[in-house]
Design an enzyme around this catalytic site. Structure first.
Site, short mmCIF file in Angstrom:
data_model
loop_
_atom_site.label_atom_id
_atom_site.label_comp_id
_atom_site.label_asym_id
_atom_site.label_seq_id
_atom_site.Cartn_x
_atom_site.Cartn_y
_atom_site.Cartn_z
N VAL A 1 3.65 64.90 25.42
CA VAL A 1 4.86 64.63 24.93
C VAL A 1 6.01 65.44 24.38
O VAL A 1 7.16 65.31 24.60
CB VAL A 1 4.78 63.40 23.86
CG1 VAL A 1 6.09 62.77 23.46
CG2 VAL A 1 3.71 62.34 24.34
N GLY B 1 7.95 69.50 33.64
CA GLY B 1 7.86 71.05 34.17
C GLY B 1 9.17 71.69 34.68
O GLY B 1 10.19 70.81 34.55
N ARG C 1 6.23 68.44 25.29
CA ARG C 1 7.20 69.09 26.44
C ARG C 1 8.24 68.25 26.84
O ARG C 1 9.18 68.77 27.15
CB ARG C 1 6.03 69.58 27.52
CG ARG C 1 6.55 70.61 28.52
CD ARG C 1 5.44 70.97 29.29
NE ARG C 1 5.83 71.83 30.31
CZ ARG C 1 5.35 72.27 31.66
NH1 ARG C 1 4.01 71.59 31.97
NH2 ARG C 1 5.82 73.14 32.28
N GLY D 1 8.05 65.12 49.06
CA GLY D 1 8.86 66.21 48.63
C GLY D 1 9.17 67.27 49.61
O GLY D 1 9.76 68.21 49.61
N ARG E 1 2.47 63.95 30.33
CA ARG E 1 1.13 63.93 29.65
C ARG E 1 1.22 64.60 28.31
O ARG E 1 0.89 64.15 27.23
CB ARG E 1 0.29 64.74 30.39
CG ARG E 1 -1.08 65.07 29.88
CD ARG E 1 -2.08 65.72 30.79
NE ARG E 1 -1.31 66.99 30.94
CZ ARG E 1 -2.16 67.85 31.82
NH1 ARG E 1 -3.37 67.60 32.21
NH2 ARG E 1 -1.62 69.23 32.08
N ASP F 1 16.61 74.46 43.36
CA ASP F 1 15.90 73.23 43.21
C ASP F 1 16.73 72.01 42.90
O ASP F 1 16.39 70.84 43.22
CB ASP F 1 14.67 73.12 42.45
CG ASP F 1 13.39 73.86 42.81
OD1 ASP F 1 13.41 74.21 44.25
OD2 ASP F 1 12.59 74.60 42.20
N LYS G 1 9.56 81.59 37.74
CA LYS G 1 10.97 81.06 37.65
C LYS G 1 11.78 81.26 36.41
O LYS G 1 12.96 81.47 36.28
CB LYS G 1 11.07 79.68 38.10
CG LYS G 1 10.66 79.37 39.80
CD LYS G 1 10.99 78.03 40.07
CE LYS G 1 10.24 77.63 41.35
NZ LYS G 1 10.17 76.32 41.88
#
Ligand code: NAP
Length: 280
Positions: A160, A135, A162, A245, A158, A108, A72
């Site tokens: 940090v 993400g 990022r 989802g 998880r 999205d 993507k």
């Protein structure tokens, strides 16, 4: 109605690797049949090296498609004309051609927004939101939540660094990066959104202990499957209303359909097709 494939039929594809488990061909071909548009939708395994050629060639031949993991972000870099959602998230999941130019969008973002609206029954304006994960799905959720004028977003991931990078890119002042789950202990949220992969495997831990919070008004899990996800079950066990989802999956596909065909998507037919193949 079943149409025959002719030289005028448009080719739509989903490009990814792996792609054989994608449910998009079933959902989109059902939508094409329902509306009678002259198109066919196929799944193609595609390497990163082949991606620019596929996207450019198919779009310039009058077709289009979706892009899924892991391409993507790369797809966003090969467009001629990017939607605001692509520019803000740095990701593209939908492309098509117009007058020799390749257009792209990240559906999205609207898919998340529509699914959340339908779950809550109203926009999340003024909400305090806890977003788990940083993400691609988190970036889409953040853009949608900020556009809906939530009052504050706490971002827990998880990794940090990022989360910090995502917050810098998208967040502005409303996004606060939380370094450890303990920091949200005793806090009050109108909505908790899981955008991590946790829940895809049966032995995954929950993405956060909802019992740590003083209140979670509602829970939305972007993970989905034939059964209720573990996070949805955990929320419901605490009396918190929760959704998985699936509706976002349908809605992002519906927005893609609208980009390619410039007409409303047959959302009920798409839901029905998904239910039939996936036992959902
Ligand atoms: P991604 O870019 O690979 O991000 C994965 C996220 O999950 C990251 O935040 C990652 O944290 C976290 N994560 C992975 N393993 C973890 C673990 N063991 N413990 C804690 N955190 C972990 O994937 P994505 O595209 O955002 O997709 C994420 C999920 O959303 C997937 O389940 C996907 O199916 C779902 N999704 C659903 C829809 C829909 O239409 N419903 C659309 C898009 C995505 P790190 O940064 O620390 O690695």
């Amino acid at each position: 109605m079943t149409r025959s494939i002719t030289s005028g039929t448009r080719l739509l594809v989903v490009l990814g690797d792996p792609v054989e488990h994608s449910l998009s061909p079933v959902v989109q071909n059902a939508a094409f049949r329902e509306t009678g548009v002259d198109g066919v939708y196929l799944a193609l395994t595609c390497s990163e090296k082949d991606l620019p050629g596929f996207i450019g060639g198919i779009a310039r031949a009058g077709g289009g498609g979706n892009v899924t993991l892991p391409h993507k972000e790369k797809a966003a870099s090969v467009l001629d004309i990017s939607s605001e959602a692509v520019l803000r998230t740095g990701a593209c999941n939908t492309f098509w051609g117009v007058d020799g130019k390749v257009h792209g969008d990240n559906t999205d973002v609207d898919g998340f927004g529509r699914a959340l609206m339908s779950f809550l029954g109203h926009a999340p304006k003024g909400f305090r939101v806890l977003v788990l994960g940083a993400g691609g799905a988190a970036r889409a959720a953040l853009v949608s939540l900020l556009d809906a004028e939530v009052s504050a977003i706490f971002l827990l991931n998880r990794t940090v660094d990022r989360a910090r990078a995502v917050s810098r890119r998208i967040g502005g002042e409303k996004v606060r990066v939380v370094e450890r789950a303990q920091e949200v202990e005793g806090l009050d949220f109108d909505l908790v959104v899981n955008t991590t992969r946790l829940g895809l495997s049966a032995d995954d831990p929950l993405p956060v202990d909802l019992g740590l919070l003083s209140r979670a008004g509602a829970v939305m899990d972007l993970v989905y499957g034939p059964e209720a996800t573990p996070f949805v079950r955990a929320a419901e066990a605490l009396g918190i209303r929760a959704a998985d989802g699936l509706e976002m999956l349908i809605q992002q596909g519906a927005v893609s359909f609208e980009r390619w065909w410039d007409r409303p998507a047959p959302v009920e037919a798409m839901r029905g097709a998904l239910r039939r193949v996936a036992g959902i």
